[in-house]
Write a protein that holds these residues in place. Sequence first.
Motif, PDB file in Angstrom:
ATOM      1  N   ASP A  47       0.811  -1.285  -0.032  1.00 36.86           N
ATOM      2  CA  ASP A  47       0.058   0.108  -0.021  1.00 36.86           C
ATOM      3  C   ASP A  47       1.092   1.164   0.057  1.00 36.86           C
ATOM      4  O   ASP A  47       0.679   2.199  -0.789  1.00 36.86           O
ATOM      5  CB  ASP A  47      -0.848   0.027   1.118  1.00 36.86           C
ATOM      6  N   ARG A  48       1.965   1.314   0.839  1.00 31.84           N
ATOM      7  CA  ARG A  48       2.646   2.476   0.981  1.00 31.84           C
ATOM      8  C   ARG A  48       3.893   2.565  -0.409  1.00 31.84           C
ATOM      9  O   ARG A  48       3.959   3.782  -0.731  1.00 31.84           O
ATOM     10  CB  ARG A  48       3.566   2.358   2.288  1.00 31.84           C
ATOM     11  N   CYS A  49       4.180   1.401  -0.858  1.00 32.49           N
ATOM     12  CA  CYS A  49       5.447   1.443  -1.702  1.00 32.49           C
ATOM     13  C   CYS A  49       4.812   1.361  -3.415  1.00 32.49           C
ATOM     14  O   CYS A  49       5.796   1.775  -4.063  1.00 32.49           O
ATOM     15  CB  CYS A  49       6.404   0.382  -1.524  1.00 32.49           C
ATOM     16  N   TYR A  50       3.524   0.844  -3.629  1.00 26.72           N
ATOM     17  CA  TYR A  50       3.199   0.581  -4.963  1.00 26.72           C
ATOM     18  C   TYR A  50       3.425   1.762  -5.764  1.00 26.72           C
ATOM     19  O   TYR A  50       4.338   1.771  -6.953  1.00 26.72           O
ATOM     20  CB  TYR A  50       1.859   0.079  -4.947  1.00 26.72           C
ATOM     21  N   TYR A  51       2.828   2.690  -5.623  1.00 30.29           N
ATOM     22  CA  TYR A  51       2.859   3.921  -6.609  1.00 30.29           C
ATOM     23  C   TYR A  51       4.156   4.376  -6.574  1.00 30.29           C
ATOM     24  O   TYR A  51       4.463   4.909  -7.920  1.00 30.29           O
ATOM     25  CB  TYR A  51       1.707   4.735  -6.376  1.00 30.29           C
ATOM     26  N   PRO A  52       4.901   4.629  -5.516  1.00 31.13           N
ATOM     27  CA  PRO A  52       6.085   5.519  -5.529  1.00 31.13           C
ATOM     28  C   PRO A  52       7.217   4.695  -6.325  1.00 31.13           C
ATOM     29  O   PRO A  52       8.128   5.227  -6.840  1.00 31.13           O
ATOM     30  CB  PRO A  52       6.580   5.576  -4.056  1.00 31.13           C
ATOM     31  N   VAL A  53       7.038   3.467  -6.460  1.00 30.05           N
ATOM     32  CA  VAL A  53       8.092   2.544  -7.224  1.00 30.05           C
ATOM     33  C   VAL A  53       7.527   2.113  -8.651  1.00 30.05           C
ATOM     34  O   VAL A  53       8.309   1.567  -9.492  1.00 30.05           O
ATOM     35  CB  VAL A  53       8.452   1.440  -6.404  1.00 30.05           C
ATOM     36  N   LEU A  54       6.233   2.391  -8.966  1.00 26.64           N
ATOM     37  CA  LEU A  54       5.755   1.881 -10.069  1.00 26.64           C
ATOM     38  C   LEU A  54       6.484   1.945 -11.481  1.00 26.64           C
ATOM     39  O   LEU A  54       6.867   1.032 -12.050  1.00 26.64           O
ATOM     40  CB  LEU A  54       4.324   2.225 -10.250  1.00 26.64           C
ATOM     41  N   GLU A  55       6.850   3.248 -11.600  1.00 25.70           N
ATOM     42  CA  GLU A  55       7.606   3.440 -12.977  1.00 25.70           C
ATOM     43  C   GLU A  55       9.084   3.079 -12.964  1.00 25.70           C
ATOM     44  O   GLU A  55       9.598   2.686 -13.974  1.00 25.70           O
ATOM     45  CB  GLU A  55       7.225   5.004 -13.173  1.00 25.70           C
ATOM     46  N   GLU A  56       9.760   3.419 -11.744  1.00 24.81           N
ATOM     47  CA  GLU A  56      11.022   3.350 -11.866  1.00 24.81           C
ATOM     48  C   GLU A  56      11.608   1.737 -11.540  1.00 24.81           C
ATOM     49  O   GLU A  56      12.624   1.400 -12.036  1.00 24.81           O
ATOM     50  CB  GLU A  56      11.640   4.001 -10.765  1.00 24.81           C
ATOM     51  N   LYS A  57      10.706   0.975 -11.068  1.00 19.28           N
ATOM     52  CA  LYS A  57      11.246  -0.615 -10.701  1.00 19.28           C
ATOM     53  C   LYS A  57      10.609  -1.634 -11.857  1.00 19.28           C
ATOM     54  O   LYS A  57      10.637  -2.556 -11.484  1.00 19.28           O
ATOM     55  CB  LYS A  57      11.066  -0.761  -9.404  1.00 19.28           C
ATOM     56  N   GLN A  58       9.983  -1.332 -12.818  1.00 22.69           N
ATOM     57  CA  GLN A  58       9.680  -2.377 -13.638  1.00 22.69           C
ATOM     58  C   GLN A  58      10.719  -3.155 -14.129  1.00 22.69           C
ATOM     59  O   GLN A  58      11.659  -2.766 -14.482  1.00 22.69           O
ATOM     60  CB  GLN A  58       8.928  -1.639 -14.853  1.00 22.69           C
ATOM     61  N   GLY A  59      10.430  -4.310 -14.073  1.00 19.52           N
ATOM     62  CA  GLY A  59      11.328  -5.484 -14.669  1.00 19.52           C
ATOM     63  C   GLY A  59      12.308  -5.889 -13.397  1.00 19.52           C
ATOM     64  O   GLY A  59      13.188  -6.482 -13.632  1.00 19.52           O
ATOM     65  N   MET A  60      12.196  -5.392 -12.299  1.00 20.79           N
ATOM     66  CA  MET A  60      12.784  -5.674 -11.123  1.00 20.79           C
ATOM     67  C   MET A  60      12.779  -7.190 -10.863  1.00 20.79           C
ATOM     68  O   MET A  60      11.443  -7.819 -10.627  1.00 20.79           O
ATOM     69  CB  MET A  60      12.441  -5.061  -9.702  1.00 20.79           C
ATOM     70  N   PRO A  61      13.842  -7.768 -10.783  1.00 15.53           N
ATOM     71  CA  PRO A  61      13.614  -9.440 -10.235  1.00 15.53           C
ATOM     72  C   PRO A  61      13.257  -9.678  -8.999  1.00 15.53           C
ATOM     73  O   PRO A  61      13.338  -8.777  -8.066  1.00 15.53           O
ATOM     74  CB  PRO A  61      15.277  -9.612 -10.208  1.00 15.53           C
ATOM     75  N   PHE A  62      12.264 -10.407  -8.789  1.00 12.63           N
ATOM     76  CA  PHE A  62      11.477 -10.679  -7.484  1.00 12.63           C
ATOM     77  C   PHE A  62      11.366 -12.240  -7.246  1.00 12.63           C
ATOM     78  O   PHE A  62      11.312 -13.247  -8.405  1.00 12.63           O
ATOM     79  CB  PHE A  62      10.172 -10.133  -7.715  1.00 12.63           C
ATOM     80  N   ALA A  63      11.592 -12.489  -6.042  1.00 18.95           N
ATOM     81  CA  ALA A  63      11.018 -13.702  -5.511  1.00 18.95           C
ATOM     82  C   ALA A  63      10.250 -13.810  -4.338  1.00 18.95           C
ATOM     83  O   ALA A  63      10.371 -12.693  -3.542  1.00 18.95           O
ATOM     84  CB  ALA A  63      12.613 -14.741  -5.370  1.00 18.95           C
TER      85      ALA A  63
END
Length: 153
Positions: free
Chosen positions: A75-91
Amino acid sequence: MAKTLLIVAHAPSPNTEKLAQAAYAGANHPDIDINVVLKSPQDTQPEDVLAADALLLGTTENLAYMAGLTKDFFDRCYYPVLEEKQGMPFALYIRAGHDGTGTKLAMKTITTGLRWLWIQEALILQGDWQDSFTDQVEELAMTLAAGVEAGIY
């Protein structure tokens, strides 16, 4: 310059704390040159995600859904990182007393919106506690960290 792996781990019990520490240990394998940051969901800010090259998330399954503090993190981080972190590796690893499918589905929905790159299917640690869960989480973290360091992800 070493890359950074952010581990966001909800660890409300001694066993889930073991999982968080296993993730940290796996990502800090001596053969891997990567910065590892371990934080709880409530202590993780958008700036932490923006500074990361990859993210490993650990959560419990509560009422067939992710933990409330994990949801709060998104809820707190979704929109602030949406544009810049596309494609970030995740597990993801889920400590599930039942089947973990509700949590996995919710995570797929959120991370699809973020356009994060899953390096593998969610690791669901299902049923009664097993000591082998820590080995599985350690291996997942090591795999993610090594792949990020090598530029695979």
